[in-house]
Scaffold this motif. Structure first.
Motif, PDB file in Angstrom:
ATOM      1  N   SER A   1      23.227 -34.377   1.514  1.00 38.95           N
ATOM      2  CA  SER A   1      22.285 -33.506   0.618  1.00 38.95           C
ATOM      3  C   SER A   1      21.043 -33.360   1.247  1.00 38.95           C
ATOM      4  O   SER A   1      20.394 -32.079   1.010  1.00 38.95           O
TER       5      SER A   1
ATOM      6  N   ASP B   1      26.350 -28.303  -3.123  1.00 38.23           N
ATOM      7  CA  ASP B   1      26.462 -30.012  -2.888  1.00 38.23           C
ATOM      8  C   ASP B   1      27.073 -30.640  -4.076  1.00 38.23           C
ATOM      9  O   ASP B   1      27.076 -30.530  -5.198  1.00 38.23           O
ATOM     10  N   GLU B   2      28.452 -30.917  -3.268  1.00 32.87           N
ATOM     11  CA  GLU B   2      29.660 -31.604  -4.086  1.00 32.87           C
ATOM     12  C   GLU B   2      29.632 -30.690  -5.415  1.00 32.87           C
ATOM     13  O   GLU B   2      29.657 -31.393  -6.487  1.00 32.87           O
TER      14      GLU B   2
END
Ligand SMILES: Nc1ncnc2c1ncn2[C@@H]1O[C@H](COP(=O)(O)OP(=O)(O)O)[C@@H](O)[C@H]1O
Ligand SMILES: [Mg+2]
Lengths: 258, 353
Positions: free
Chosen positions: A44, A173-174
Motif C-alpha cells: 500500500s 488497493d485490494e
C-alpha cells in the motif's frame, strides 16, 4: 491516454520508520500489474507513492524517482494535486461521499476541480457509470444517496468516480477484499475492460485474482518485522506463477512461507 | 421410554423460578406507600425525606425478594436495574419540578402585552410593563456574539484538526483549554477594563464581545470533535481525485459534519443566552427600548430577571414579571435545542435506499 510508470530507487518513510527501500520497476501502459506479498511489506505504501498520496499521512516522506512518461512526479515544481488528477485511486474499503447522491459522487471529481462544462456533466456521469458496469443498476435512482448501494455496487461507484476525471493511471488497493465472490468477479471483469484505456496497478492478497487479472506480477517481501519491504521480483504473471526466478516467490505462492 | 421419563423429572438447569413481569411495579408501589407511611408516622415533615425513604425501601425490597425467589445472581442483576431507575428519577424530579414551578408562576403575567411592551413607564414595584426591550437586547447581544464567536471557533477547530501540527497547534489547544475555564465575570471584567481605557459608557456590543469570549472555546471543542468523526477515508478519497485540500475541507469534510457543528453552535448559544454577570457589567440594563446595540445601555433577559428580583424591594408584580421572563428564557433555549436537533437530523449523512 494510458501512461508508462518508471520507478527508480524509491524509498519511503513514516517519520523515521523506513517502510520500503530502493524499489525500481517499470509499469507498462494499457496493462494490469499486480502487487502481491505478505501483510506489512509495503504494497500500500508503494502504491500511494505513485500518486503522491503517501505524503498526506503525517510524517510521510519519499526519496527516489517516479517517472510518468518521462516526467518526474517528485521533481521540483510539480503540484501533487495535478499528479492525483492523472493518477487515480480506488481504496480497500468502498468510500462514497455520504452527503452526495450517486450522480454527485461520480461528478464529484469534476465539480470539486471546477474543470467541466455543465452541459457535458450528465454525459460524463453516464459514460463513467457504464464504464464501471453500474449504469443499469442505478440509472433509475441517480438522485438517491450512494451509501444506499451494496458493498460491491459502492466499490464500482468509487471506480466510476475515479475514472470520471479521466486519469492516465488507476491504482487499486485490494479493491475486492471487502466484497463477496460475485461482486469480486464483477470487478475483475471490469478491470479487464478498463485496461484497454488505463494503466492499472492492483494490490491483492488473492493469488488466483492476481493470476486471473494481471499481465505482470510483482512480489514484495520483508526480511523481518520492522525491516523495510523490498521488491523481490517482477515478471510476466505466467512466469511468476509457474517458474519464478527467486525461491522466496515460489515459497510464497505455493503457501510454503515462513 | 423410561429414560425419557426420568430425564423429564430432573429439574432443568436452564429454567429457574422467575418473578412475574409486574413485580418491579408492585415493589415500587409498596415501597412508596411504606415510605409515606413511615414518614407520616415518624413525623418527618419533608417530602424529600419520604421520597428518599421510598427509594431506599425499593432497592432493599427488590434485592430481598429477588434473592429469595430467583437466587443471588438474578438479584444482583435486578438491583443494578433498580439503581439505574432510582438514579434516573433522582435526576429528573428536580428538573421537572423546576420547569413546573417556572411554568406555574410564569404564566401569570405572560401574555402578548407582556412580550410587546417595555418597562419604560412602569415603576419596578407596580404591575404592568413587559420584556420587549429585554428580548430585543438579548437577541441583538447574543446574535452579535454568535456572528463573532461561531466563525472564529469553527475556523480554529478546522485549523486544529486539518492543519495543526507542532507547537503552534499545541499552544492554540492550550489557550482554548484555558478559555474554557474562564468564569463569565472575568470575561466581563476584561472587556470592562478595555472600556475604561477607551472611556466608553455601557453598550450592547460590549456585552456581545464578552459573550463571544465565552462562546468560542465551546464552539472550538464541539466542532473539533465533529471534524474528528469524519472518516479519514473520505478526505483521502477526495484528495485522490485531485481535489485541493481546502476544497476537500469545504466540500466534503464540512458537509459531512455540518449537522453536528450546527448543533454545537446552538448549544453554545443556549449557554451564553443565560449569562448575567458580564451583561450586568457591560450593558448595564435599561428599562427603555434601545434597539441600537452600539450605543447606550440595553436590557437582556437574564439581567431583567435579576434586576426585577433585586431592585423591586419584594413587590409581587416584580416577582411575577421575573418568573414570566424566566419562562420566556427557558422557552427560548428549549426552542434553540429543538432547532439544533432538527438541523442535525436533517443534515445527517443520508443512508438507506
Ligand atoms: N500511517 C502509518 N504510519 C506509520 N507506519 C505505517 C503507516 N501505514 C503503514 N505503516 C507501516 O508501513 C509498513 C508497510 O505497511 P503497508 O504499506 O500498509 O503494507 P501492506 O499494504 O503491504 O500490508 C508497515 O510496517 C506498517 O507498519
Ligand atoms: Mg495494504
Amino acid at each position: 491516454m494510458a501512461k508508462r510508470i518508471d520507478v527508480s530507487g524509491l524509498t519511503a518513510y513514516y517519520g523515521s520508520h523506513k517502510a520500503i527501500e530502493d524499489i525500481s520497476m517499470t509499469v507498462e501502459p494499457r496493462s494490469v500489474t499486480a502487487f502481491i506479498g505478505p501483510s506489512g511489506c509495503g504494497k500500500s505504501t508503494f502504491l500511494r507513492t505513485l500518486n503522491r498520496m503517501h505524503e498526506v499521512t503525517s510524517g510521510g516522506r519519499v526519496e527516489g524517482k517516479v517517472l510518468l512518461d518521462d516526467e518526474d512526479l517528485y521533481g521540483a515544481g510539480i503540484d501533487p494535486v495535478s499528479v492525483r488528477r492523472e493518477v487515480g485511486m480506488v481504496f480497500q474499503r468502498p468510500n462514497p461521499f455520504p452527503t452526495m447522491s450517486i450522480f454527485d459522487n461520480v461528478a464529484a471529481g469534476l465539480r470539486l476541480n471546477g474543470s467541466y462544462k455543465k452541459s457535458e456533466l450528465g454525459d460524463i456521469v453516464e459514460r463513467s457509470l457504464k464504464g464501471a458496469n453500474l449504469w443499469n443498476e442505478v440509472k433509475d435512482r441517480l438522485n438517491k444517496p450512494g451509501s444506499g448501494l451494496s458493498g460491491g455496487q459502492q466499490q464500482r461507484l468509487c471506480i466510476a468516480r475515479a475514472i470520471a476525471v479521466e486519469p492516465n493511471v488507476l491504482l487499486m488497493d485490494e479493491p475486492c477484499s471487502a466484497l463477496d465472490p460475485i461482486s469480486t468477479l464483477a470487478i475483475e471483469d471490469l478491470i479487464g475492460e478498463l485496461k484497454e484505456r488505463f494503466t492499472i496497478v492492483i494490490v491483492t492478497h488473492n493469488m488466483q485474482q492476481a493470476a486471473r487479472v494481471s499481465d505482470r506480477t510483482a512480489f514484495f517481501n520483508l526480511a523481518a518485522v520492522g525491516q523495510p519491504g523490498k521488491l523481490i521480483e517482477i515478471d510476466e504473471t505466467e512466469r511468476i506463477f509457474s517458474n519464478p526466478s527467486v525461491q522466496a516467490t515460489e515459497d510464497y505462492i505455493s503457501g510454503r512461507f515462513g | 421410554m423410561s429414560t425419557a421419563l426420568v430425564a423429564d423429572k430432573r429439574p432443568s438447569t436452564l429454567r429457574g423460578a422467575r418473578l412475574p413481569k409486574w413485580s418491579p411495579w408492585a415493589i415500587a408501589t409498596g415501597s412508596i406507600a411504606l415510605g409515606i407511611g413511615i414518614g407520616l408516622a415518624a413525623g418527618l415533615d419533608s417530602e424529600v425525606q419520604w421520597g428518599l425513604l421510598a427509594g431506599l425501601l425499593f432497592l432493599l425490597g427488590t434485592y430481598g425478594i429477588a434473592a429469595r425467589v430467583e437466587g443471588r445472581r438474578q438479584a444482583k442483576d435486578r438491583i443494578a436495574t433498580a439503581l439505574v431507575w432510582v438514579a434516573f428519577i433522582l435526576a429528573v424530579v428536580p428538573l421537572a419540578s423546576l420547569v413546573w414551578a417556572t411554568v406555574q408562576r410564569g404564566v401569570k403575567v405572560l401574555d402578548v402585552y407582556f412580550l410587546t411592551h417595555s418597562m419604560g413607564v412602569v415603576a419596578d414595584s407596580e404591575p404592568g410593563g413587559g420584556i420587549y426591550h429585554a428580548i430585543l437586547g438579548s437577541l441583538e447581544q447574543v446574535g452579535l456574539a454568535t456572528l463573532i464567536g461561531a466563525p472564529i471557533g469553527v475556523l480554529t477547530a478546522i485549523y486544529l484538526v486539518e492543519y495543526g501540527r507542532g507547537s503552534l497547534a499545541k499552544a492554540v489547544t492550550f489557550f482554548v483549554d484555558v478559555m474554557t475555564g474562564i468564569p463569565s465575570i472575568v470575561a466581563g471584567l476584561f472587556i470592562l477594563s478595555l472600556m475604561l481605557m477607551l472611556d466608553l459608557q455601557p453598550f450592547g456590543f460590549a456585552g456581545s464581545l464578552a459573550l463571544a469570549i465565552l462562546m468560542m472555546p465551546v464552539v472550538v471543542r464541539s466542532t473539533e470533535e465533529m471534524l474528528k468523526l469524519v472518516p479519514n477515508e473520505l478526505r483521502e478519497a477526495s484528495l485522490a481525485l485531485g481535489v485541493p485540500k481546502w476544497r476537500t475541507i469545504l466540500k466534503v469534510v464540512l458537509p459531512t459534519s455540518i449537522g453536528g457543528i450546527v448543533t454545537g453552535i446552538m448549544l453554545s448559544i443556549a449557554r451564553i443566552a443565560g449569562e448575567t454577570a458580564p451583561v450586568l457589567l457591560l450593558v448595564f440594563g435599561n428599562p427603555f427600548i434601545n434597539a441600537n446595540p452600539f450605543e447606550g445601555a440595553q436590557a437582556s433577559l437574564p439581567l431583567y430577571i435579576y434586576q426585577q428580583y433585586a431592585q423591586s424591594a419584594g413587590s409581587q408584580p416584580a416577582y411575577d414579571r421575573a418568573w414570566a421572563a424566566s419562562l420566556t428564557l427557558i422557552a427560548f433555549v428549549m426552542i434553540l435545542n429543538l432547532v439544533a436537533r432538527g438541523i442535525a437530523r436533517w443534515k445527517a449523512p443520508k443512508t438507506g435506499r
